[in-house]
Design a protein around this motif. Sequence first.
Motif, PDB file in Angstrom:
ATOM      1  N   GLY A 164     107.607  34.614  69.849  1.00 24.71           N
ATOM      2  CA  GLY A 164     106.685  33.690  69.698  1.00 24.71           C
ATOM      3  C   GLY A 164     106.754  32.396  70.851  1.00 24.71           C
ATOM      4  O   GLY A 164     105.951  31.921  70.972  1.00 24.71           O
ATOM      5  N   MET A 165     108.230  32.523  71.365  1.00 21.33           N
ATOM      6  CA  MET A 165     108.188  31.411  72.463  1.00 21.33           C
ATOM      7  C   MET A 165     109.412  32.178  73.344  1.00 21.33           C
ATOM      8  O   MET A 165     110.481  32.448  72.656  1.00 21.33           O
ATOM      9  N   ARG A 166     109.224  32.357  74.454  1.00 19.89           N
ATOM     10  CA  ARG A 166     109.965  32.764  75.377  1.00 19.89           C
ATOM     11  C   ARG A 166     111.318  31.987  75.788  1.00 19.89           C
ATOM     12  O   ARG A 166     111.254  31.034  75.483  1.00 19.89           O
ATOM     13  N   PRO A 167     112.280  32.842  76.202  1.00 13.29           N
ATOM     14  CA  PRO A 167     113.703  31.989  76.437  1.00 13.29           C
ATOM     15  C   PRO A 167     113.626  30.762  77.274  1.00 13.29           C
ATOM     16  O   PRO A 167     112.955  30.925  78.220  1.00 13.29           O
ATOM     17  N   HIS A 168     114.074  29.829  76.802  1.00 10.16           N
ATOM     18  CA  HIS A 168     114.075  28.417  77.552  1.00 10.16           C
ATOM     19  C   HIS A 168     115.303  27.561  77.121  1.00 10.16           C
ATOM     20  O   HIS A 168     115.657  27.567  76.121  1.00 10.16           O
ATOM     21  N   SER A 169     115.535  26.556  78.224  1.00  7.41           N
ATOM     22  CA  SER A 169     116.092  25.328  77.649  1.00  7.41           C
ATOM     23  C   SER A 169     115.458  24.125  77.704  1.00  7.41           C
ATOM     24  O   SER A 169     114.658  24.287  78.591  1.00  7.41           O
TER      25      SER A 169
ATOM     26  N   TYR B 145     102.902  26.489  66.532  1.00 11.03           N
ATOM     27  CA  TYR B 145     102.201  27.300  65.414  1.00 11.03           C
ATOM     28  C   TYR B 145     102.584  28.706  65.959  1.00 11.03           C
ATOM     29  O   TYR B 145     101.969  29.225  66.884  1.00 11.03           O
ATOM     30  N   TYR B 146     102.937  29.565  65.337  1.00 12.25           N
ATOM     31  CA  TYR B 146     103.404  30.840  65.398  1.00 12.25           C
ATOM     32  C   TYR B 146     102.756  31.766  64.259  1.00 12.25           C
ATOM     33  O   TYR B 146     103.222  31.746  63.231  1.00 12.25           O
ATOM     34  N   PRO B 147     101.612  32.437  64.806  1.00  9.26           N
ATOM     35  CA  PRO B 147     100.816  33.224  63.559  1.00  9.26           C
ATOM     36  C   PRO B 147     101.821  34.551  63.343  1.00  9.26           C
ATOM     37  O   PRO B 147     102.488  34.874  64.247  1.00  9.26           O
TER      38      PRO B 147
ATOM     39  N   GLY C 119     113.351  32.316  62.722  1.00  7.23           N
ATOM     40  CA  GLY C 119     112.636  32.802  63.984  1.00  7.23           C
ATOM     41  C   GLY C 119     113.116  32.467  65.198  1.00  7.23           C
ATOM     42  O   GLY C 119     113.284  32.770  66.157  1.00  7.23           O
ATOM     43  N   LEU C 120     113.931  30.899  64.965  1.00  7.49           N
ATOM     44  CA  LEU C 120     114.543  30.455  66.293  1.00  7.49           C
ATOM     45  C   LEU C 120     115.820  31.124  66.418  1.00  7.49           C
ATOM     46  O   LEU C 120     116.617  31.410  65.542  1.00  7.49           O
ATOM     47  N   GLN C 121     115.995  31.726  67.639  1.00  6.64           N
ATOM     48  CA  GLN C 121     117.199  32.291  68.105  1.00  6.64           C
ATOM     49  C   GLN C 121     117.866  31.584  69.281  1.00  6.64           C
ATOM     50  O   GLN C 121     117.252  30.859  70.045  1.00  6.64           O
TER      51      GLN C 121
ATOM     52  N   ILE D  94     114.744  17.480  68.286  1.00  2.55           N
ATOM     53  CA  ILE D  94     115.142  17.613  66.898  1.00  2.55           C
ATOM     54  C   ILE D  94     114.021  18.432  66.397  1.00  2.55           C
ATOM     55  O   ILE D  94     112.895  17.993  66.612  1.00  2.55           O
ATOM     56  N   VAL D  95     114.295  19.530  65.971  1.00  4.97           N
ATOM     57  CA  VAL D  95     113.251  20.441  65.362  1.00  4.97           C
ATOM     58  C   VAL D  95     113.246  20.634  63.586  1.00  4.97           C
ATOM     59  O   VAL D  95     114.355  20.740  63.029  1.00  4.97           O
ATOM     60  N   PHE D  96     112.031  20.309  63.371  1.00  8.03           N
ATOM     61  CA  PHE D  96     111.683  20.471  62.011  1.00  8.03           C
ATOM     62  C   PHE D  96     111.003  21.835  61.757  1.00  8.03           C
ATOM     63  O   PHE D  96     110.082  22.178  62.390  1.00  8.03           O
TER      64      PHE D  96
ATOM     65  N   LEU E 297     107.991  21.504  64.096  1.00  9.08           N
ATOM     66  CA  LEU E 297     107.703  20.289  64.758  1.00  9.08           C
ATOM     67  C   LEU E 297     108.904  19.767  65.521  1.00  9.08           C
ATOM     68  O   LEU E 297     109.934  19.539  65.206  1.00  9.08           O
ATOM     69  N   ALA E 298     108.630  19.761  66.947  1.00  4.34           N
ATOM     70  CA  ALA E 298     109.830  19.558  67.743  1.00  4.34           C
ATOM     71  C   ALA E 298     109.677  18.242  68.387  1.00  4.34           C
ATOM     72  O   ALA E 298     108.565  17.677  68.990  1.00  4.34           O
ATOM     73  N   VAL E 299     110.614  17.201  68.221  1.00  2.63           N
ATOM     74  CA  VAL E 299     110.514  15.805  68.757  1.00  2.63           C
ATOM     75  C   VAL E 299     111.654  16.068  69.829  1.00  2.63           C
ATOM     76  O   VAL E 299     112.545  16.046  69.731  1.00  2.63           O
TER      77      VAL E 299
ATOM     78  N   ARG F  62     114.953  30.822  72.049  1.00  2.00           N
ATOM     79  CA  ARG F  62     113.773  31.324  72.071  1.00  2.00           C
ATOM     80  C   ARG F  62     113.206  31.614  70.437  1.00  2.00           C
ATOM     81  O   ARG F  62     114.049  31.426  69.494  1.00  2.00           O
ATOM     82  N   VAL F  63     112.194  31.751  70.287  1.00  2.00           N
ATOM     83  CA  VAL F  63     111.490  32.064  68.892  1.00  2.00           C
ATOM     84  C   VAL F  63     111.015  33.520  68.793  1.00  2.00           C
ATOM     85  O   VAL F  63     110.137  34.038  69.462  1.00  2.00           O
ATOM     86  N   VAL F  64     111.311  34.181  67.597  1.00  2.00           N
ATOM     87  CA  VAL F  64     110.864  35.580  67.619  1.00  2.00           C
ATOM     88  C   VAL F  64     109.952  35.451  66.285  1.00  2.00           C
ATOM     89  O   VAL F  64     109.722  34.521  65.682  1.00  2.00           O
TER      90      VAL F  64
ATOM     91  N   GLU G 231     103.312  33.149  58.726  1.00  2.00           N
ATOM     92  CA  GLU G 231     103.104  32.094  59.879  1.00  2.00           C
ATOM     93  C   GLU G 231     104.499  31.275  59.889  1.00  2.00           C
ATOM     94  O   GLU G 231     105.086  30.982  58.884  1.00  2.00           O
ATOM     95  N   ARG G 232     104.349  30.626  60.908  1.00  2.00           N
ATOM     96  CA  ARG G 232     105.380  29.562  61.118  1.00  2.00           C
ATOM     97  C   ARG G 232     105.006  28.353  61.816  1.00  2.00           C
ATOM     98  O   ARG G 232     104.368  28.523  62.933  1.00  2.00           O
ATOM     99  N   LEU G 233     105.495  27.194  61.391  1.00  2.00           N
ATOM    100  CA  LEU G 233     105.133  25.826  61.840  1.00  2.00           C
ATOM    101  C   LEU G 233     106.575  25.083  62.295  1.00  2.00           C
ATOM    102  O   LEU G 233     107.263  25.162  61.264  1.00  2.00           O
TER     103      LEU G 233
END
Length: 303
Positions: free
Chosen positions: A189-194, A177-179, A210-212, A201-203, A263-265, A251-253, A259-261
């Motif tokens: 929103g989320m720092r760089p990572h692998s 959840y990203y406000p 926001g995903l970069q 799989i991301v919904f 769901l990552a599996v 990463r996510v900006v 807001e952004r939601l």
Amino acid sequence: MVWTTVQELAAAVEEPPRQYLVHEQDQGLLAADQMPEPIPLIDLSRLTADDEADKLRAALQTWGLFLIRTLPPRATQSDASAQLGVVTMAMKKHGDRPPPSARRCICMLKLLNSSCNCLTLHQHPAHDGDVLLEYASRTKRIRDLVFQSIAKILDLEEDYFLNQISNKDPGFARFNYYPPCPRPDLVLGMRPHSDGGLLTIVFVDHDVGGLQVERDGKWYNVPAKPYSLVINLADCMEIMCNGIFRSPVHRVVTNAEKERLSLAVFYAVDGETMLEPAPGLLDDRRPPRYGKFKAKDFGLSLD
Ligand SMILES: O=C(O)CCC(=O)C(=O)O
Ligand SMILES: [Fe+2]
């Protein structure tokens, strides 16, 4: 003042607190570059055709991720936030420690400089008619199809990857959840990572961008399209593919309005799995880029 959730914090402050700000040298660098070519939308039902398989190969070599179109599954029809309620109920039913409310069970993501909240499910809830269970069986089918296609593209036996991992099947789901953030230029929103496992799989709910993804030192926006899922390779697959295909850094900006939601599996291997580049990919001209090691020794498993 102690804030229990990022939502409460976001509602109460006009400027983000210092701990969420990116380092000074990264400020102003959260905007995306112009794409060299689009991230392809792959039709999974056509992967037996050469042109679609070529598209997938190119996507995995360059971006390490791609989009697929999906029929609207039940888990994508309704608001993902409603799923938090479903999940909470499922956890209660299964006798896990019941979270007092969906809101409270959203815990702070322990990533520095990250303004996202997440809820992680280590087991898929498993009772009939469960919306998440149905979604999980769809994502598993997608996973298997993608693994088989990658094996074919690499001239490996079709079930090569499935055979490596099918003894145990660790996977987990995470709601992020990203406000909305008043300073998207300063807060990630989320720092760089692998991702560490095999495949993610991301919904994204309501197609909020926001995903970069990083490529050659630059950042690009992953488009958020209706009824599509983002699929990215993760580190264990990069190793098994001997680096031919990439586990992309992403990463996510944030943004100021919505807001952004998501769901990552995540699919991974269990800790005892020996990871190594597929022998069929190696010869004198293509030496192994990675050694052989147990997944748990490098923290690449979920257990
Ligand atoms: O929220 C997203 O789009 C991506 C989330 C992500 O990268 C992750 O949970 O590992
Ligand atoms: Fe990720």
